[in-house]
Design an enzyme around this catalytic site. Structure first.
Site, PDB file in Angstrom:
ATOM      1  NE  ARG A  51       0.118   1.559   3.346  1.00 46.08           N
ATOM      2  CZ  ARG A  51       0.986   2.511   3.637  1.00 46.08           C
ATOM      3  NH1 ARG A  51       2.277   2.223   3.800  1.00 46.08           N
ATOM      4  NH2 ARG A  51       0.623   3.768   3.761  1.00 46.08           N
ATOM      5  CB  ALA A  53       0.481   6.882  -3.887  1.00 45.55           C
ATOM      6  CD  GLN A 202      -3.453   3.001   6.599  1.00 48.35           C
ATOM      7  OE1 GLN A 202      -4.099   3.414   7.559  1.00 48.35           O
ATOM      8  NE2 GLN A 202      -4.012   2.792   5.420  1.00 48.35           N
ATOM      9  CG  ASP A 243      -3.095   8.128  -1.710  1.00 45.40           C
ATOM     10  OD1 ASP A 243      -3.073   8.699  -0.607  1.00 45.40           O
ATOM     11  OD2 ASP A 243      -2.711   6.957  -1.899  1.00 45.40           O
ATOM     12  CG  ASN A 253      -2.404  11.633   2.327  1.00 43.79           C
ATOM     13  OD1 ASN A 253      -1.817  10.744   1.703  1.00 43.79           O
ATOM     14  ND2 ASN A 253      -2.133  11.866   3.599  1.00 43.79           N
ATOM     15  CE  LYS A 254      -5.394   5.725   3.984  1.00 41.83           C
ATOM     16  NZ  LYS A 254      -6.362   4.983   3.127  1.00 41.83           N
TER      17      LYS A 254
HETATM   18  O1  MRU Z   1      -4.609   3.261   1.908  1.00 43.20           O
HETATM   19  P1  MRU Z   1      -3.121   3.468   1.875  1.00 43.20           P
HETATM   20  O2  MRU Z   1      -2.403   2.949   3.079  1.00 43.20           O
HETATM   21  O3  MRU Z   1      -2.530   2.985   0.578  1.00 43.20           O
HETATM   22  O4  MRU Z   1      -2.968   5.054   1.886  1.00 43.20           O
HETATM   23  C1  MRU Z   1      -1.689   5.602   1.887  1.00 43.20           C
HETATM   24  C2  MRU Z   1      -1.673   7.078   1.949  1.00 43.20           C
HETATM   25  O5  MRU Z   1      -2.689   7.733   2.023  1.00 43.20           O
HETATM   26  C3  MRU Z   1      -0.326   7.722   1.846  1.00 43.20           C
HETATM   27  O6  MRU Z   1      -0.260   8.887   2.609  1.00 43.20           O
HETATM   28  C4  MRU Z   1      -0.079   8.085   0.364  1.00 43.20           C
HETATM   29  O7  MRU Z   1      -0.260   6.972  -0.444  1.00 43.20           O
HETATM   30  C5  MRU Z   1       1.281   8.642   0.140  1.00 43.20           C
HETATM   31  S1  MRU Z   1       2.525   7.409   0.290  1.00 43.20           S
HETATM   32  C6  MRU Z   1       4.025   8.082  -0.057  1.00 43.20           C
END
Ligand code: MRU
Length: 352
Positions: A51, A53, A202, A243, A253-254
Site C-alpha cells: 500500500r 501510492a 497505518q 495519493d 490523501n488518507k
Molecule cells: O490506503 P493506503 O495505506 O494505501 O494510503 C496511503 C496514503 O494515504 C499515503 O499517505 C499516500 O499513499 C502517500 S505514500 C508516499
C-alpha cells in the site's frame, strides 16, 4: 545531500517474481512475501499487502510483467499476446482507484508494450528493465524530496504526519518520512508525532514501526488529538504524503488529512504535502474529480477482528479525503517545493 539511509526495501523485482514486505502482518511481524502471478499481485494491491501510492505503482508495473510471463506460456500469436496483455494491464490498474501512481506506472509498461517491435521474450526483458528502472528512480526521487523538504523543517521541529508516507509506502526512504529522514540527518533533535490513522491504523502500525526501526523519535497520538497538541504549541509543521494531486494543487490523501490541514491553518502551522510528480494528475482540474475509494465497512466496525459498535449499525468508510489547495503551504517534489499559484507552479515543475 544530507541523507539518512533506511534499510527498508518495500518491494523488489527478483528474476521472475516480485518480493514485497507483507504490510498486513504489522506490527507483530516484518515478513516478505513473493508474488508470482498477475492475479496474486492484483489481490496484494487490493488487500493492501502492499500500500502507499508509489509502492502500489511499482507493484502494478511488476504485475504487468507477471501477466506477460503467464501469457508467454500460452504460445499465443504475437498480436493476441499484445492485446491480452494490454487488457490485463488495465485490470491491474483498476485494483485501487485513488492513487494515480498505480495508473501512471502501469501506463509506463503499456507504452513499452504498445511501442514494441521485438519478439515476446525480448519484450518481457524490456518490461523487467523498465520495472527495475522505476524502482530505482523512486528511491532517488524520494531522496530529492527529502532534501528539498529538509530545508523548510525548523531546527528541533516536531513534525506531525498522518497515515504512512514512508519507506513502506514507497520502494524505500519515503516522501513525507523522506523529509523527516533528511531533516533528522542534519538535526537529530527533530521528532515526529504520528496520527494513529483510523480505520486501518497505518500511522500506528506502520509509521511508528519504520521510524523506530531507524531510531527516529516518534510519539503516537490518536487522530482527534492533533488540534489539542497544535494549540499547546507542540507541533511546528505538518508533512503528509498524497495519493493524487489535481492541477490546482488539491491533494487526496488518507482520510483524516483534511481535518489535520484545517487544524493546522487555524493554528498557523505550515502544512506541506510531499509527493513525486507521478502523483500529480494534470488531467484533472480540481480535487472534485478524484475518485475516492470506499472500503469495507468491517474496517470501521472492527478493530483487530473485534467489533467496536452496535451490530448492524450504518457505516461509511471513504479511504481518502481531499485537502483543498488553499490549506497547503507547499508541495514538496523532486523538482523543488511548489508554491501557490499551483496551477502555474505545477506546470512549471513538469517542464524542468
Ligand atoms: O490506503 P493506503 O495505506 O494505501 O494510503 C496511503 C496514503 O494515504 C499515503 O499517505 C499516500 O499513499 C502517500 S505514500 C508516499
Amino acid at each position: 545531500m544530507a541523507e539518512f539511509t533506511s534499510k527498508i526495501r518495500t518491494i523488489e523485482w527478483i528474476d521472475t517474481y516480485s518480493r514485497m514486505v507483507d504490510q498486513t502482518k504489522f506490527p507483530e511481524h516484518f515478513e516478505y512475501i513473493d508474488i508470482t502471478t498477475g492475479q496474486d499481485m492484483y489481490n496484494a494491491i487490493k488487500t493492501m499487502i502492499v500500500r502507499g501510492a508509489p509502492a502500489i505503482g511499482i507493484a502494478g508495473a511488476h504485475g504487468v510483467i507477471l501477466y506477460a510471463q503467464e501469457l508467454e506460456k500460452q504460445n499465443l500469436p504475437h498480436n493476441d499476446f499484445i492485446k491480452q496483455l494490454l487488457e490485463k494491464a488495465d485490470y491491474m490498474a483498476s485494483a485501487r482507484p485513488t492513487a494515480v501512481n498505480l495508473m501512471w506506472a502501469v501506463e509506463k509498461q503499456k507504452e513499452i508494450i504498445r511501442n514494441s517491435t521485438s519478439d515476446i521474450k525480448t519484450l518481457i526483458e524490456e518490461l523487467k528493465a523498465n520495472g527495475k528502472k522505476l524502482e530505482l528512480e523512486d528511491i532517488e526521487i524520494n531522496k530529492k524530496i527529502g532534501d528539498y523538504g529538509a530545508s523548510v523543517v525548523p531546527k528541533g521541529a516536531t513534525i506531525l504526519t498522518h497515515c504512512n508516507a514512508g519507506a513502506l509506502a514507497t520502494v524505500g526512504y519515503g516522501t513525507a518520512l523522506g523529509v523527516v529522514r533528511s531533516a533528522f540527518a542534519k538535526d537529530p533533535s527533530v521528532q515526529v508525532f504520528a496520527d494513529e490513522t483510523r480505520p486501518r491504523q497505518q500511522g500506528a502500525r506502520i509509521t511508528t514501526l519504520e521510524l523506530t526501526m531507524d531510531g527516529i523519535p516518534v510519539t503516537l497520538i490518536t487522530d482527534g488529538m492533533c488540534s489539542y497538541f497544535m494549540k499547546k504549541g507542540m507541533i511546528d509543521m505538518v508533512c503528509v504524503g498524497a495519493d493524487r494531486i489535481a492541477a490546482n494543487g488539491d491533494a487526496a490523501n488518507k482520510i483524516g488529512t483534511y481535518t489535520v490541514a484545517i487544524a493546522a491553518k487555524y493554528h498557523n502551522i505550515p502544512f506541506y504535502v510531499a509527493a513525486p510528480l507521478s502523483t500529480i494528475d494534470t488531467t484533472i482540474k480540481s480535487g472534485d474529480d478524484i475518485v475516492i475509494e470506499e472500503r469495507s465497512h468491517d474496517e470501521v466496525t472492527h478493530i483487530n477482528g473485534k467489533p467496536v459498535c452496535a451490530e448492524g449499525v450504518k457505516v461509511l468508510n471513504p479511504g481518502f479525503d481531499v485537502t483543498p489547495h488553499e490549506l497547503i503551504t507547499g508541495i514538496i517534489t523532486e523538482k523543488g517545493i511548489l508554491k501557490p499559484d499551483y496551477n502555474k507552479s505545477i506546470m512549471e515543475a513538469f517542464k524542468l
